[in-house]
Write a protein that holds these residues in place. Structure first.
Motif, PDB file in Angstrom:
ATOM      1  N   MET A   1       0.807  -1.192   0.000  1.00 43.60           N
ATOM      2  CA  MET A   1       0.000   0.000   0.000  1.00 43.60           C
ATOM      3  C   MET A   1       0.854   1.261   0.000  1.00 43.60           C
ATOM      4  SD  MET A   1      -3.236  -0.584   0.060  1.00 43.60           S
ATOM      5  CE  MET A   1      -4.260  -1.998   0.133  1.00 43.60           C
ATOM      6  N   ARG A   2       2.081   1.135   0.434  1.00 42.01           N
ATOM      7  CA  ARG A   2       2.932   2.318   0.494  1.00 42.01           C
ATOM      8  C   ARG A   2       3.260   2.833  -0.898  1.00 42.01           C
ATOM      9  NH1 ARG A   2       3.515   2.340   5.675  1.00 42.01           N
ATOM     10  NH2 ARG A   2       4.144   0.576   6.912  1.00 42.01           N
ATOM     11  N   THR A   3       3.461   1.926  -1.808  1.00 39.26           N
ATOM     12  CA  THR A   3       3.743   2.338  -3.185  1.00 39.26           C
ATOM     13  C   THR A   3       2.548   3.040  -3.791  1.00 39.26           C
ATOM     14  OG1 THR A   3       5.173   0.397  -3.397  1.00 39.26           O
ATOM     15  CG2 THR A   3       4.495   1.485  -5.428  1.00 39.26           C
ATOM     16  N   GLU A   4       1.363   2.521  -3.531  1.00 32.71           N
ATOM     17  CA  GLU A   4       0.157   3.092  -4.105  1.00 32.71           C
ATOM     18  C   GLU A   4      -0.108   4.503  -3.595  1.00 32.71           C
ATOM     19  OE1 GLU A   4       0.380   0.033  -2.888  1.00 32.71           O
ATOM     20  OE2 GLU A   4      -0.501  -1.373  -4.308  1.00 32.71           O
ATOM     21  N   TYR A   5       0.046   4.730  -2.289  1.00 33.41           N
ATOM     22  CA  TYR A   5      -0.256   6.076  -1.792  1.00 33.41           C
ATOM     23  C   TYR A   5       0.776   7.084  -2.265  1.00 33.41           C
ATOM     24  CZ  TYR A   5       2.888   6.563   2.333  1.00 33.41           C
ATOM     25  OH  TYR A   5       3.955   6.708   3.179  1.00 33.41           O
ATOM     26  N   LYS A   6       2.005   6.635  -2.493  1.00 28.40           N
ATOM     27  CA  LYS A   6       3.014   7.556  -3.039  1.00 28.40           C
ATOM     28  C   LYS A   6       2.677   7.927  -4.479  1.00 28.40           C
ATOM     29  CE  LYS A   6       6.693   5.924  -0.051  1.00 28.40           C
ATOM     30  NZ  LYS A   6       7.939   5.169   0.034  1.00 28.40           N
ATOM     31  N   ILE A   7       2.225   6.964  -5.261  1.00 31.83           N
ATOM     32  CA  ILE A   7       1.844   7.245  -6.655  1.00 31.83           C
ATOM     33  C   ILE A   7       0.674   8.219  -6.702  1.00 31.83           C
ATOM     34  CG2 ILE A   7       0.818   6.224  -8.728  1.00 31.83           C
ATOM     35  CD1 ILE A   7       2.534   3.725  -8.155  1.00 31.83           C
ATOM     36  N   PHE A   8      -0.353   7.967  -5.907  1.00 28.63           N
ATOM     37  CA  PHE A   8      -1.505   8.862  -5.897  1.00 28.63           C
ATOM     38  C   PHE A   8      -1.142  10.240  -5.340  1.00 28.63           C
ATOM     39  CE2 PHE A   8      -4.032   5.099  -6.681  1.00 28.63           C
ATOM     40  CZ  PHE A   8      -5.024   5.594  -7.491  1.00 28.63           C
ATOM     41  N   ARG A  65       3.862  -5.431   2.738  1.00 28.09           N
ATOM     42  CA  ARG A  65       3.707  -6.515   1.782  1.00 28.09           C
ATOM     43  C   ARG A  65       5.051  -6.766   1.105  1.00 28.09           C
ATOM     44  NH1 ARG A  65      -0.674  -4.230  -2.035  1.00 28.09           N
ATOM     45  NH2 ARG A  65       0.883  -2.610  -1.997  1.00 28.09           N
ATOM     46  N   PRO A  66       5.219  -7.913   0.442  1.00 29.66           N
ATOM     47  CA  PRO A  66       6.500  -8.181  -0.217  1.00 29.66           C
ATOM     48  C   PRO A  66       6.876  -7.109  -1.241  1.00 29.66           C
ATOM     49  CG  PRO A  66       5.188 -10.175  -0.127  1.00 29.66           C
ATOM     50  CD  PRO A  66       4.332  -9.073   0.373  1.00 29.66           C
ATOM     51  N   GLU A  67       5.903  -6.556  -1.941  1.00 26.01           N
ATOM     52  CA  GLU A  67       6.228  -5.551  -2.949  1.00 26.01           C
ATOM     53  C   GLU A  67       6.555  -4.193  -2.343  1.00 26.01           C
ATOM     54  OE1 GLU A  67       1.720  -6.263  -3.053  1.00 26.01           O
ATOM     55  OE2 GLU A  67       3.499  -7.502  -3.138  1.00 26.01           O
ATOM     56  N   ASP A  68       6.303  -4.020  -1.055  1.00 27.76           N
ATOM     57  CA  ASP A  68       6.639  -2.767  -0.385  1.00 27.76           C
ATOM     58  C   ASP A  68       8.022  -2.803   0.260  1.00 27.76           C
ATOM     59  OD1 ASP A  68       4.250  -1.520  -1.017  1.00 27.76           O
ATOM     60  OD2 ASP A  68       3.237  -2.279   0.756  1.00 27.76           O
ATOM     61  N   ARG A  69       8.584  -3.992   0.403  1.00 29.41           N
ATOM     62  CA  ARG A  69       9.902  -4.118   1.027  1.00 29.41           C
ATOM     63  C   ARG A  69      10.988  -4.137  -0.039  1.00 29.41           C
ATOM     64  NH1 ARG A  69       7.459  -8.705   3.983  1.00 29.41           N
ATOM     65  NH2 ARG A  69       8.744  -9.962   2.621  1.00 29.41           N
ATOM     66  N   ASP A  70      12.122  -3.521   0.281  1.00 27.93           N
ATOM     67  CA  ASP A  70      13.248  -3.507  -0.666  1.00 27.93           C
ATOM     68  C   ASP A  70      13.849  -4.897  -0.845  1.00 27.93           C
ATOM     69  OD1 ASP A  70      13.032  -0.800  -1.125  1.00 27.93           O
ATOM     70  OD2 ASP A  70      14.415  -0.277   0.501  1.00 27.93           O
ATOM     71  N   GLU A  71      13.858  -5.701   0.211  1.00 23.41           N
ATOM     72  CA  GLU A  71      14.443  -7.040   0.130  1.00 23.41           C
ATOM     73  C   GLU A  71      13.387  -8.121  -0.140  1.00 23.41           C
ATOM     74  OE1 GLU A  71      13.120  -6.261   4.198  1.00 23.41           O
ATOM     75  OE2 GLU A  71      14.455  -5.152   2.912  1.00 23.41           O
ATOM     76  N   GLY A  72      12.179  -7.721  -0.510  1.00 20.27           N
ATOM     77  CA  GLY A  72      11.106  -8.672  -0.790  1.00 20.27           C
ATOM     78  C   GLY A  72      11.397  -9.511  -2.034  1.00 20.27           C
ATOM     79  N   GLU A  73      11.063 -10.802  -1.954  1.00 21.97           N
ATOM     80  CA  GLU A  73      11.282 -11.727  -3.063  1.00 21.97           C
ATOM     81  C   GLU A  73       9.943 -12.179  -3.631  1.00 21.97           C
ATOM     82  OE1 GLU A  73      14.343 -13.960  -3.510  1.00 21.97           O
ATOM     83  OE2 GLU A  73      15.655 -12.688  -2.318  1.00 21.97           O
ATOM     84  N   MET A  74       9.974 -12.740  -4.842  1.00 23.54           N
ATOM     85  CA  MET A  74       8.755 -13.224  -5.485  1.00 23.54           C
ATOM     86  C   MET A  74       8.099 -14.322  -4.646  1.00 23.54           C
ATOM     87  SD  MET A  74       8.232 -11.809  -8.550  1.00 23.54           S
ATOM     88  CE  MET A  74       7.524 -12.966  -9.670  1.00 23.54           C
ATOM     89  N   ALA A  75       8.894 -15.174  -4.044  1.00 26.90           N
ATOM     90  CA  ALA A  75       8.360 -16.298  -3.279  1.00 26.90           C
ATOM     91  C   ALA A  75       7.622 -15.833  -2.025  1.00 26.90           C
ATOM     92  CB  ALA A  75       9.489 -17.246  -2.887  1.00 26.90           C
ATOM     93  N   ASP A  76       7.923 -14.634  -1.549  1.00 25.60           N
ATOM     94  CA  ASP A  76       7.240 -14.124  -0.357  1.00 25.60           C
ATOM     95  C   ASP A  76       5.755 -13.896  -0.606  1.00 25.60           C
ATOM     96  OD1 ASP A  76       9.651 -14.126   0.949  1.00 25.60           O
ATOM     97  OD2 ASP A  76      10.037 -11.986   0.622  1.00 25.60           O
ATOM     98  N   GLY A  77       5.388 -13.646  -1.845  1.00 25.61           N
ATOM     99  CA  GLY A  77       3.989 -13.399  -2.170  1.00 25.61           C
ATOM    100  C   GLY A  77       3.243 -14.644  -2.607  1.00 25.61           C
ATOM    101  N   ALA A  78       3.872 -15.806  -2.532  1.00 22.08           N
ATOM    102  CA  ALA A  78       3.227 -17.049  -2.968  1.00 22.08           C
ATOM    103  C   ALA A  78       2.173 -17.474  -1.964  1.00 22.08           C
ATOM    104  CB  ALA A  78       4.273 -18.146  -3.132  1.00 22.08           C
ATOM    105  N   GLY A  79       1.245 -18.271  -2.439  1.00 22.36           N
ATOM    106  CA  GLY A  79       0.201 -18.802  -1.563  1.00 22.36           C
ATOM    107  C   GLY A  79      -1.159 -18.258  -1.939  1.00 22.36           C
ATOM    108  N   GLU A  80      -2.104 -18.515  -1.062  1.00 20.79           N
ATOM    109  CA  GLU A  80      -3.479 -18.095  -1.328  1.00 20.79           C
ATOM    110  C   GLU A  80      -3.591 -16.577  -1.205  1.00 20.79           C
ATOM    111  OE1 GLU A  80      -7.893 -18.721   0.553  1.00 20.79           O
ATOM    112  OE2 GLU A  80      -6.424 -20.318   0.793  1.00 20.79           O
ATOM    113  N   VAL A  81      -4.200 -15.978  -2.199  1.00 20.82           N
ATOM    114  CA  VAL A  81      -4.346 -14.518  -2.215  1.00 20.82           C
ATOM    115  C   VAL A  81      -5.654 -14.105  -1.575  1.00 20.82           C
ATOM    116  CG1 VAL A  81      -4.453 -12.498  -3.703  1.00 20.82           C
ATOM    117  CG2 VAL A  81      -2.915 -14.356  -4.272  1.00 20.82           C
ATOM    118  N   GLY A  82      -6.721 -14.818  -1.864  1.00 22.21           N
ATOM    119  CA  GLY A  82      -8.018 -14.472  -1.306  1.00 22.21           C
ATOM    120  C   GLY A  82      -9.130 -15.142  -2.086  1.00 22.21           C
TER     121      GLY A  82
END
Length: 139
Positions: A1-8, A65-82
């Motif tokens: 969410m941090r990326t989104e609020y900065k863009i907006f 969220r993984p996409e908000d962290r600088d050291e976040g990896e693709m595998a961190d976002g794996a699993g059930e989304v919703g």
């Protein structure tokens, strides 16, 4: 969410600056302010600021969220989304209800406006409660 609020936030800042420049430019070259453009840019600013404020408000209350962290990896976002709806006819009915209301407003037919608003309320209720009634109800 941090990326989104900065863009907006960046888009909202651009819109408020563009509104000021448009106001000044139209007054300078046209001799009077062109208020429709100024109002459109101002309302666009308010809309993006409102969405950015919502994202900022939510971002403070949830973990990164993984996409908000600088050291976040693709595998961190794996699993059930919703849960995602498999399909529904209620949005189509809602669109037809809005169409009927809009046509009633265009032609100023009060009976059509009233029927459209009632249909909007019914289809909104159907969309909201579709997983609580009927065949899709959880057992």
């Amino acid at each position: 969410m941090r990326t989104e609020y900065k863009i907006f936030g960046v888009v909202a800042a651009f819109l408020i600056v563009a509104m000021g420049v448009y106001w000044w430019w139209s007054d300078l070259y046209l001799g009077n302010v062109e208020y429709v453009g100024v109002l459109a840019l101002g309302l666009s600013f308010l809309l993006t600021a409102m969405i950015g404020g919502y994202f900022w408000f939510v971002a403070r209350r949830i973990d990164l969220r993984p996409e908000d962290r600088d050291e976040g990896e693709m595998a961190d976002g794996a699993g059930e989304v919703g849960f995602f709806s498999p399909g529904s006819y209620w949005p189509f009915g809602l669109a037809l209800s809005a169409l009927a209301t809009g046509v009633g407003l265009v032609y100023l037919q009060w009976w059509l406006i009233a029927a459209g608003i009632i249909a909007i309320l019914l289809t909104t209720g159907g969309l909201l409660f579709e997983y609580y009634t009927g065949a899709r109800r959880a057992h």
